[in-house]
Scaffold this active site. Structure first.
Site, PDB file in Angstrom:
ATOM      1  N   HIS A  19       0.864  -1.195   0.000  1.00 50.06           N
ATOM      2  CA  HIS A  19       0.000   0.000   0.000  1.00 50.06           C
ATOM      3  C   HIS A  19       0.892   1.233   0.000  1.00 50.06           C
ATOM      4  O   HIS A  19       2.121   1.110  -0.027  1.00 50.06           O
ATOM      5  CB  HIS A  19      -0.990  -0.022   1.168  1.00 50.06           C
ATOM      6  CG  HIS A  19      -0.390  -0.065   2.541  1.00 50.06           C
ATOM      7  ND1 HIS A  19       0.471   0.892   3.012  1.00 50.06           N
ATOM      8  CD2 HIS A  19      -0.530  -0.966   3.549  1.00 50.06           C
ATOM      9  CE1 HIS A  19       0.823   0.610   4.248  1.00 50.06           C
ATOM     10  NE2 HIS A  19       0.240  -0.525   4.601  1.00 50.06           N
ATOM     11  N   HIS A  22       4.005   1.641   2.333  1.00 52.90           N
ATOM     12  CA  HIS A  22       5.245   0.977   1.908  1.00 52.90           C
ATOM     13  C   HIS A  22       5.898   1.776   0.769  1.00 52.90           C
ATOM     14  O   HIS A  22       7.113   1.932   0.725  1.00 52.90           O
ATOM     15  CB  HIS A  22       4.955  -0.456   1.421  1.00 52.90           C
ATOM     16  CG  HIS A  22       4.163  -1.269   2.396  1.00 52.90           C
ATOM     17  ND1 HIS A  22       2.976  -1.876   2.066  1.00 52.90           N
ATOM     18  CD2 HIS A  22       4.381  -1.552   3.703  1.00 52.90           C
ATOM     19  CE1 HIS A  22       2.498  -2.504   3.135  1.00 52.90           C
ATOM     20  NE2 HIS A  22       3.327  -2.316   4.139  1.00 52.90           N
ATOM     21  N   CYS A 129       1.127 -10.542  19.754  1.00 51.14           N
ATOM     22  CA  CYS A 129       0.290  -9.932  18.714  1.00 51.14           C
ATOM     23  C   CYS A 129       0.848 -10.352  17.361  1.00 51.14           C
ATOM     24  O   CYS A 129       1.989 -10.021  17.031  1.00 51.14           O
ATOM     25  CB  CYS A 129       0.294  -8.411  18.846  1.00 51.14           C
ATOM     26  SG  CYS A 129      -0.507  -7.642  17.419  1.00 51.14           S
ATOM     27  N   CYS A 132       1.838  -7.391  15.022  1.00 51.46           N
ATOM     28  CA  CYS A 132       3.172  -6.815  15.287  1.00 51.46           C
ATOM     29  C   CYS A 132       4.258  -7.872  15.176  1.00 51.46           C
ATOM     30  O   CYS A 132       5.434  -7.536  15.112  1.00 51.46           O
ATOM     31  CB  CYS A 132       3.279  -6.245  16.697  1.00 51.46           C
ATOM     32  SG  CYS A 132       2.187  -4.895  17.076  1.00 51.46           S
ATOM     33  N   CYS A 146      -4.069  -5.046  21.394  1.00 53.49           N
ATOM     34  CA  CYS A 146      -2.870  -4.298  20.987  1.00 53.49           C
ATOM     35  C   CYS A 146      -3.298  -2.931  20.454  1.00 53.49           C
ATOM     36  O   CYS A 146      -4.256  -2.846  19.669  1.00 53.49           O
ATOM     37  CB  CYS A 146      -2.159  -5.103  19.894  1.00 53.49           C
ATOM     38  SG  CYS A 146      -0.922  -4.171  18.988  1.00 53.49           S
ATOM     39  N   HIS A 149      -3.065  -2.954  16.660  1.00 52.28           N
ATOM     40  CA  HIS A 149      -3.916  -3.900  15.925  1.00 52.28           C
ATOM     41  C   HIS A 149      -5.168  -4.254  16.736  1.00 52.28           C
ATOM     42  O   HIS A 149      -5.346  -5.407  17.142  1.00 52.28           O
ATOM     43  CB  HIS A 149      -3.123  -5.171  15.575  1.00 52.28           C
ATOM     44  CG  HIS A 149      -1.925  -4.895  14.732  1.00 52.28           C
ATOM     45  ND1 HIS A 149      -0.666  -4.719  15.254  1.00 52.28           N
ATOM     46  CD2 HIS A 149      -1.814  -4.742  13.388  1.00 52.28           C
ATOM     47  CE1 HIS A 149       0.181  -4.455  14.266  1.00 52.28           C
ATOM     48  NE2 HIS A 149      -0.483  -4.484  13.127  1.00 52.28           N
ATOM     49  N   LYS A 295      -6.589   6.080  10.557  1.00 50.85           N
ATOM     50  CA  LYS A 295      -5.542   5.094  10.308  1.00 50.85           C
ATOM     51  C   LYS A 295      -5.930   4.331   9.037  1.00 50.85           C
ATOM     52  O   LYS A 295      -7.106   4.043   8.836  1.00 50.85           O
ATOM     53  CB  LYS A 295      -5.505   4.142  11.507  1.00 50.85           C
ATOM     54  CG  LYS A 295      -4.291   3.284  11.490  1.00 50.85           C
ATOM     55  CD  LYS A 295      -4.237   2.337  12.651  1.00 50.85           C
ATOM     56  CE  LYS A 295      -3.173   1.317  12.322  1.00 50.85           C
ATOM     57  NZ  LYS A 295      -3.349   0.028  12.785  1.00 50.85           N
ATOM     58  N   LYS A 298      -7.760  -1.999   6.346  1.00 51.80           N
ATOM     59  CA  LYS A 298      -8.638  -2.753   5.455  1.00 51.80           C
ATOM     60  C   LYS A 298     -10.083  -2.640   5.907  1.00 51.80           C
ATOM     61  O   LYS A 298     -10.993  -2.456   5.105  1.00 51.80           O
ATOM     62  CB  LYS A 298      -8.218  -4.230   5.480  1.00 51.80           C
ATOM     63  CG  LYS A 298      -7.594  -4.673   4.190  1.00 51.80           C
ATOM     64  CD  LYS A 298      -7.307  -6.137   4.271  1.00 51.80           C
ATOM     65  CE  LYS A 298      -7.098  -6.712   2.896  1.00 51.80           C
ATOM     66  NZ  LYS A 298      -6.709  -8.119   2.951  1.00 51.80           N
TER      67      LYS A 298
HETATM   68  N1  MSP Z   1       8.478  -6.779   8.202  1.00 54.96           N
HETATM   69  C1  MSP Z   1       8.613  -5.689   9.108  1.00 54.96           C
HETATM   70  C2  MSP Z   1       9.906  -4.951   8.874  1.00 54.96           C
HETATM   71  C3  MSP Z   1      11.149  -5.761   9.025  1.00 54.96           C
HETATM   72  S1  MSP Z   1      12.564  -4.835   8.624  1.00 54.96           S
HETATM   73  C4  MSP Z   1      13.854  -5.709   9.188  1.00 54.96           C
HETATM   74  C5  MSP Z   1       7.449  -4.733   8.909  1.00 54.96           C
HETATM   75  N2  MSP Z   1       6.805  -4.785   7.744  1.00 54.96           N
HETATM   76  S2  MSP Z   1       5.550  -3.861   7.333  1.00 54.96           S
HETATM   77  O1  MSP Z   1       5.088  -4.390   6.079  1.00 54.96           O
HETATM   78  O2  MSP Z   1       4.607  -3.788   8.379  1.00 54.96           O
HETATM   79  O3  MSP Z   1       6.142  -2.442   7.040  1.00 54.96           O
HETATM   80  C6  MSP Z   1       6.214  -1.432   8.008  1.00 54.96           C
HETATM   81  C7  MSP Z   1       6.738  -0.183   7.312  1.00 54.96           C
HETATM   82  O4  MSP Z   1       5.877   0.212   6.220  1.00 54.96           O
HETATM   83  C8  MSP Z   1       6.833   1.074   8.151  1.00 54.96           C
HETATM   84  O5  MSP Z   1       7.952   1.106   9.001  1.00 54.96           O
HETATM   85  C9  MSP Z   1       6.893   2.124   7.061  1.00 54.96           C
HETATM   86  O6  MSP Z   1       8.142   2.076   6.443  1.00 54.96           O
HETATM   87  C10 MSP Z   1       5.852   1.625   6.087  1.00 54.96           C
HETATM   88  N3  MSP Z   1       4.503   2.108   6.419  1.00 54.96           N
HETATM   89  C11 MSP Z   1       3.410   1.336   6.595  1.00 54.96           C
HETATM   90  N4  MSP Z   1       2.340   2.124   6.837  1.00 54.96           N
HETATM   91  C12 MSP Z   1       2.703   3.424   6.844  1.00 54.96           C
HETATM   92  C13 MSP Z   1       2.028   4.641   7.094  1.00 54.96           C
HETATM   93  N5  MSP Z   1       0.725   4.704   7.316  1.00 54.96           N
HETATM   94  N6  MSP Z   1       2.758   5.770   7.135  1.00 54.96           N
HETATM   95  C14 MSP Z   1       4.113   5.759   6.894  1.00 54.96           C
HETATM   96  N7  MSP Z   1       4.762   4.620   6.667  1.00 54.96           N
HETATM   97  C15 MSP Z   1       4.097   3.438   6.580  1.00 54.96           C
HETATM   98  O7  MSP Z   1       7.188  -3.962   9.818  1.00 54.96           O
END
Ligand code: MSP
Length: 472
Positions: A19, A22, A129, A132, A146, A149, A295, A298
């Site tokens: 999304h 990322h 969780c 997380c 959590c 979540h 936030k 989904k």
């Molecule tokens: N798999 C772990 C990371 C392991 S790294 C060794 C993870 N994955 S995640 O798919 O949940 O990605 C989290 C990251 O996605 C956040 O730290 C950020 O980089 C990005 N973001 C996800 N949602 C976001 C927002 N709403 N706003 C800004 N960044 C966002 O955690």
């Protein structure tokens, strides 16, 4: 001092498709990588991204889709790659934690810690969780769920785990932080981490007993490596899997959002110090954005797919909107309406309009009046300073301020009214030089737009191009 620049994004979970959260971090990392390739040389930069493919969360999503976890991760991982390609993400390596070479490195890494007596077995009792992928501490739970979540039910767990003597190591990590051997940025996030350290550190579990979708512990194959430990080691594995990459260790900049800073800013350094490995130079956590005040989730149906953004605004439009959506480092809010307004004002009516108008008037000239070579050599250290300060979005806003200056100047000069060719040549020279500089400076942010602007204004004869950005 090494000239190398090694930048990383988090590796994203493959429980679902990408999304724009990322996409945001990945585009920002791409901007850094492109900027430093220009500045230091292509071979001096290593840009790593990828997917985090083990653990309960991924295994559960695969099961929900009735697919084998490997097939499932292959599918989602390919979707990430596809989106990154559509956004022109210039990564040097797309890392997957199911890569068999990574498995060997993770096992060696942990075996060393085990041999050093830094890992022991004990019983863990706590609330886990899956969202997380971690055991929650009391301040992370509110009304029995959590905070991050609330839609998932945390699972009470009592199992035998292997633990890393993190408590013992944490004072060493803290002292490295205080000596500025590595930095946590921005400052307010560093203070949050310090506050948490002062609150007390516990040893951390590094293995799970009932999770089969993972890397087995080499000395006890009933256990798999805890997914966060497996994931963090990707940053190291990626430099060790190819001989030419070893020099890139340690990372210059780990980028992520604040949600996962704790793992990157402390746990990771603990594991590295325990294995006598150099620490990353900086860990930067940007903020989290909400969508129209909520936030992104989904269940609320407000998750923005980067592919939709690209379909609407093109890859350059999508990149621009993401980079400027909010201040890098702070929390922010985005909205589709604001995206549209911004696209129209800054891209279609801003740079797009300026380029077409100047190019159209310049068609009247026989030759480009500018000394292109000389103009391309113009250096603007302000941009580099913004990058050093980790304000790449400010660097882009700064380039945009130059567009505004040319727009204002044009309203005064009214070049379309100038009849004498000599005078027109003299007047347009300033605009064409300005646009060449702007074009060159846009390269890390909007690579295609940059190339198009340079192509128009560095030719001997200037012609009006097709619009750079169509109005929406
Ligand atoms: N798999 C772990 C990371 C392991 S790294 C060794 C993870 N994955 S995640 O798919 O949940 O990605 C989290 C990251 O996605 C956040 O730290 C950020 O980089 C990005 N973001 C996800 N949602 C976001 C927002 N709403 N706003 C800004 N960044 C966002 O955690």
């Amino acid at each position: 001092m090494s000239n190398k620049f090694y930048v990383t994004t988090p590796i994203y979970y493959v429980n679902d498709k990408p999304h724009i959260g990322h996409a945001y971090t990945t585009v920002m990392a791409d901007v850094y990588a492109r900027f430093y390739r220009e500045r230091l040389g292509k071979n001096e930069v290593f840009f790593l991204t990828g997917t985090d493919e083990h653990g309960t969360k991924v295994a559960q999503s695969a099961a929900k889709n009735s697919i084998d976890p490997q097939e499932f991760t292959d599918k989602i991982s390919a979707q990430y790659k596809d989106v990154w390609q559509k956004l022109d993400i210039s990564y040097d390596e797309f890392f997957r934690t199911t890569d068999p070479r990574h498995k060997i490195i993770v096992q060696e890494f942990l075996q060393k810690l085990y041999n050093k007596g830094l890992i022991y077995k004990s019983l863990y009792e706590g609330v886990y969780c899956v969202g997380c992928e971690k055991f929650l501490s009391f301040d992370e739970i509110s009304n029995g769920v959590c905070i991050l979540h609330p839609n998932l039910t945390p699972v009470e767990q009592k199992e035998e785990n292997y633990f890393f003597k993190f408590k013992e190591l944490s004072s060493k990590v803290f002292s490295e932080l205080q000596k500025n051997r590595y930095s946590i940025i921005p400052e307010e996030r560093k203070n949050e981490i310090i506050g948490k350290i002062k609150h007390g550190i516990e040893d951390i579990s590094i293995s799970r007993l009932g999770v089969s979708w993972g890397i087995e512990l080499p000395w006890d194959r009933k256990h798999t490596v805890y997914v966060w430990v497996d994931a963090l080691i990707n940053y190291y594995s990626a430099t060790q899997m190819y001989p030419g990459r070893k020099d890139f260790w340690p990372p210059t900049l780990h980028l992520m959002a604040k949600d996962i800073l704790w793992f990157h800013a402390l746990v990771w350094e603990g594991l590295l110090l325990a294995n006598d490995l150099a620490l990353p130079k900086a860990v930067f956590a940007h903020g989290f954005f909400t969508v129209e005040g909520q936030k992104m989730s989904k269940s609320l149906g407000n998750v923005i797919d980067p592919l939709d953004l690209i379909a609407e605004y093109g890859k350059e439009g999508a990149r621009y909107l993401l980079i400027t959506s909010f201040q890098f480092g702070k929390d922010g809010d985005i909205s589709l309406d604001r995206f549209r307004e911004k696209y129209n004002s800054d891209l279609a009516n801003g740079i797009g309009n300026l380029v077409s108008r100047i190019a159209k008037i310049a068609e009247k000239l026989e030759h480009n009046p500018v000394n292109v070579e000389k103009t391309l050599l113009v250096k603007d250290e302000k941009i580099a300073d913004f990058f050093t300060l980790n304000k790449p979005d400010e660097a882009l806003r700064y380039v945009w301020s130059k567009i505004a200056i040319l727009d204002q100047k044009m309203a005064q000069d009214k070049p379309w009214e100038i009849k004498s060719i000599e005078e027109l040549e003299k007047t347009l020279k300033v605009y064409i030089e300005g646009l060449i500089i702007i074009g060159a400076q846009l390269k890390p942010f909007l690579p295609e737009t940059s190339a198009r602007i340079l192509d128009i204004f560095t030719k001997d004869k200037i012609f009006k191009p097709d619009p750079l950005f169509l109005r929406k």
